[in-house]
Design an enzyme around this catalytic site. Structure first.
Site, short mmCIF file in Angstrom:
data_model
loop_
_atom_site.label_atom_id
_atom_site.label_comp_id
_atom_site.label_asym_id
_atom_site.label_seq_id
_atom_site.Cartn_x
_atom_site.Cartn_y
_atom_site.Cartn_z
N SER A 126 0.94 -1.01 -0.21
CA SER A 126 0.00 -0.02 0.01
C SER A 126 0.67 1.18 -0.16
O SER A 126 1.87 1.13 0.60
CB SER A 126 -0.84 0.09 1.33
OG SER A 126 -1.39 1.29 1.41
N TYR A 150 -1.35 -0.62 11.03
CA TYR A 150 -1.79 -1.43 9.55
C TYR A 150 -0.84 -1.09 8.58
O TYR A 150 0.00 -2.19 7.88
CB TYR A 150 -3.30 -0.73 8.93
CG TYR A 150 -3.45 -0.94 7.44
CD1 TYR A 150 -3.56 -2.36 7.07
CD2 TYR A 150 -3.15 0.05 6.45
CE1 TYR A 150 -3.69 -2.40 5.68
CE2 TYR A 150 -3.31 -0.31 4.98
CZ TYR A 150 -3.67 -1.40 4.76
OH TYR A 150 -3.77 -1.72 3.49
N LYS A 154 2.22 -3.61 6.73
CA LYS A 154 2.57 -3.90 5.20
C LYS A 154 4.12 -3.69 5.20
O LYS A 154 4.79 -4.30 4.26
CB LYS A 154 1.89 -2.71 4.43
CG LYS A 154 0.42 -2.92 4.14
CD LYS A 154 -0.02 -4.20 3.48
CE LYS A 154 -1.59 -4.24 3.40
NZ LYS A 154 -1.77 -5.56 2.81
P1 NAD Z 1 -11.27 -6.54 1.57
O1 NAD Z 1 -11.24 -6.59 2.79
O2 NAD Z 1 -12.33 -6.50 0.66
O3 NAD Z 1 -10.34 -7.86 1.11
C1 NAD Z 1 -9.64 -8.54 1.79
C2 NAD Z 1 -10.07 -10.04 2.00
O4 NAD Z 1 -9.26 -10.93 2.88
C3 NAD Z 1 -11.34 -10.08 2.63
O5 NAD Z 1 -12.36 -10.96 1.55
C4 NAD Z 1 -11.39 -10.78 3.93
O6 NAD Z 1 -12.61 -11.63 4.35
C5 NAD Z 1 -10.27 -11.80 3.75
N1 NAD Z 1 -9.41 -12.11 4.69
C6 NAD Z 1 -9.17 -11.26 5.84
N2 NAD Z 1 -8.40 -11.85 6.88
C7 NAD Z 1 -8.39 -13.25 6.44
C8 NAD Z 1 -7.70 -14.43 6.95
N3 NAD Z 1 -7.21 -14.29 8.32
N4 NAD Z 1 -7.97 -15.75 6.26
C9 NAD Z 1 -8.46 -15.42 5.03
N5 NAD Z 1 -9.10 -14.52 4.46
C10 NAD Z 1 -9.01 -13.38 5.12
O7 NAD Z 1 -10.02 -5.47 1.30
P2 NAD Z 1 -9.32 -4.95 -0.34
O8 NAD Z 1 -9.79 -3.61 -0.29
O9 NAD Z 1 -9.88 -5.94 -1.46
O10 NAD Z 1 -7.89 -5.13 -0.12
C11 NAD Z 1 -7.02 -6.07 -0.51
C12 NAD Z 1 -5.58 -5.95 -0.01
O11 NAD Z 1 -5.05 -4.79 -0.62
C13 NAD Z 1 -5.35 -6.07 1.41
O12 NAD Z 1 -4.28 -6.48 1.75
C14 NAD Z 1 -5.21 -4.48 1.72
O13 NAD Z 1 -4.58 -4.11 2.89
C15 NAD Z 1 -4.74 -4.06 0.41
N6 NAD Z 1 -4.75 -2.52 -0.06
C16 NAD Z 1 -6.11 -2.17 -0.05
C17 NAD Z 1 -6.29 -1.00 -0.33
C18 NAD Z 1 -7.77 -0.28 -0.27
O14 NAD Z 1 -8.01 1.06 -0.28
N7 NAD Z 1 -8.66 -0.89 -0.44
C19 NAD Z 1 -5.23 0.15 -0.65
C20 NAD Z 1 -4.05 -0.54 -0.46
C21 NAD Z 1 -3.78 -1.92 -0.31
#
Ligand code: NAD
Ligand code: UDP
Length: 347
Positions: A126, A150, A154
């Site tokens: 991120s 958080y 990362k």
């Molecule tokens: P999201 O919460 O929609 O998706 C993450 C998924 O991981 C969820 O479906 C959740 O149920 C699953 N999950 C969480 N803990 C788990 C575990 N212990 N075992 C199995 N599954 C688990 O989030 P997103 O927005 O799709 O983000 C995906 C990735 O991208 C994340 O790692 C997030 O940190 C990173 N990210 C997101 C953003 C954003 O703004 N959305 C920005 C930068 C980075």
């Protein structure tokens, strides 16, 4: 492109769109997700939109044995690791949950990959790893300094990956630093489905537009930006999904980092105006205090990904918000009305 790709967190927002992009390329997608922040209905939507069925295992990545069984059951060639907890504010309140989930699930994954001779990994990092940036737009070489638990998970996972790849040259790892993902699948059948009150600007504004929330709180109009509101680099989730496909195709021995952004800065007021244009709904707002930990501007220098991944994010903010609106207006309460209304009542 490898044939069978394990997508952790594939029921979530970015993972589900990436799973569709992979399925469209005839890849067999295997999803593991514990549905902690997502719905099984996303899996049905991926099947419909991707044109071939994904394999879904509802497991927690903290369960190393269950994860090992998945590697035994499928001929996995590479992994895209999205799973994890991602809410900045919650990470300040529950840091141990964030360190435990994000770090241990990644350790379990890396262990199982190595044990099963799988060395290709694309990881969701991120832009938050940069903290309050000193250089704009931000190149990958900028100093790292996340300002919340958080972001520190990362940063730590990035270090773990770099150390693993330095110790064993079989690893081929890309760390993708996303800027601000927004938008939805153009079908209107797949999109972001936050639980409770959305933390992020675009899902919040969409819920105002659809009538679920009364007004937007703008977190400060006295920032050092052109109109005084916070500036971010918003990227369409489909461009992000194609960035993962490009990264998988171009993995090289070692570990490398890439910014995934557009390089264009957009303010909170720009977003409000564009949402009003694409929805035809006026967005009431009030300017309130700055949100603790916020920064004025976050903007990617995406040139490394443009060159080395041969990838570019070219969908406009107008397209991002038009697609978000199609999803939000088709599904005012997300995938599962009852579940989400309950979560809101609790939150
Ligand atoms: P999201 O919460 O929609 O998706 C993450 C998924 O991981 C969820 O479906 C959740 O149920 C699953 N999950 C969480 N803990 C788990 C575990 N212990 N075992 C199995 N599954 C688990 O989030 P997103 O927005 O799709 O983000 C995906 C990735 O991208 C994340 O790692 C997030 O940190 C990173 N990210 C997101 C953003 C954003 O703004 N959305 C920005 C930068 C980075
Ligand atoms: N923001 C806002 N009101 C909200 C949510 C966000 O004014 O309800 C602002 C926030 O201060 C920032 C921008 O919108 O300037 C994007 O915030 P978001 O949380 O979506 O992304 P991040 O700050 O994590 O980059």
């Amino acid at each position: 492109m490898s044939e069978t790709i394990l997508v952790t967190g594939g029921a979530g927002y970015i993972g589900s769109h990436t799973a569709v992009a992979l399925a469209e390329r005839d890849v067999q997608v295997v999803i593991v997700d514990n549905l902690a922040n997502s719905s099984a209905k996303a899996i049905e939507a991926i099947d419909r939109l991707g044109g071939r069925r994904v394999i879904f295992h509802e497991i927690d990545l903290l369960d190393a044995d269950a994860l090992g069984d998945v590697f035994q059951a499928h001929p996995i060639d590479a992994v895209i690791h999205f799973a994890g907890l991602k809410a900045v504010g919650e990470s300040v309140e529950k840091p141990l949950d964030y360190y435990r989930t994000n770090l241990l699930s990644t350790m379990n994954l890396l262990d199982q990959m190595a044990a099963n001779d799988v060395w290709d990994l694309v990881f969701s990092s991120s832009a938050t790893v940069y903290g309050d940036p000193k250089i704009l737009p931000i190149p990958e070489t900028a100093p790292l300094g996340p300002t919340n638990p958080y972001g520190r998970t990362k940063h730590m996972i990035e270090d773990i990956c770099r150390d693993a790849a330095a110790a064993d040259r079989r690893w081929r790892i890309s760390l993708l630093r996303y800027f601000n993902p927004v938008g939805a699948h153009p079908s209107g059948e797949l999109g972001e489905d936050p639980r409770g009150i959305p933390n992020n600007l675009v899902p919040f504004v969409m819920q105002v537009a659809v009538g679920r929330r009364e007004r937007l709180s703008v977190f400060g109009d006295d920032w050092e930006t052109d109109d005084g509101t916070g500036v971010r680099d918003y990227i369409h989730v489909l461009d992000l999904a194609s960035g993962h496909v490009s990264a998988l195709d171009r993995l090289e021995p070692g570990c490398d980092e890439f910014n995934l952004g557009t390089g264009t800065g957009v303010s909170v007021f720009d977003i409000v105006k564009t949402v009003e244009n694409v929805t035809g709904v006026s967005i009431p707002y009030e300017v309130v205090d700055r949100r603790p930990g916020d920064i004025a501007t976050s903007l990617a220098d995406p040139s490394k990904a443009n060159e080395k991944l041969e990838w570019r994010a070219d969908r406009s903010v107008d397209t991002m918000l038009t697609d978000s609106w199609r999803w939000q207006s088709n599904h005012p309460n997300g995938f599962n009305d009852e579940q989400h209304l309950t979560a809101e009542a609790e939150g």
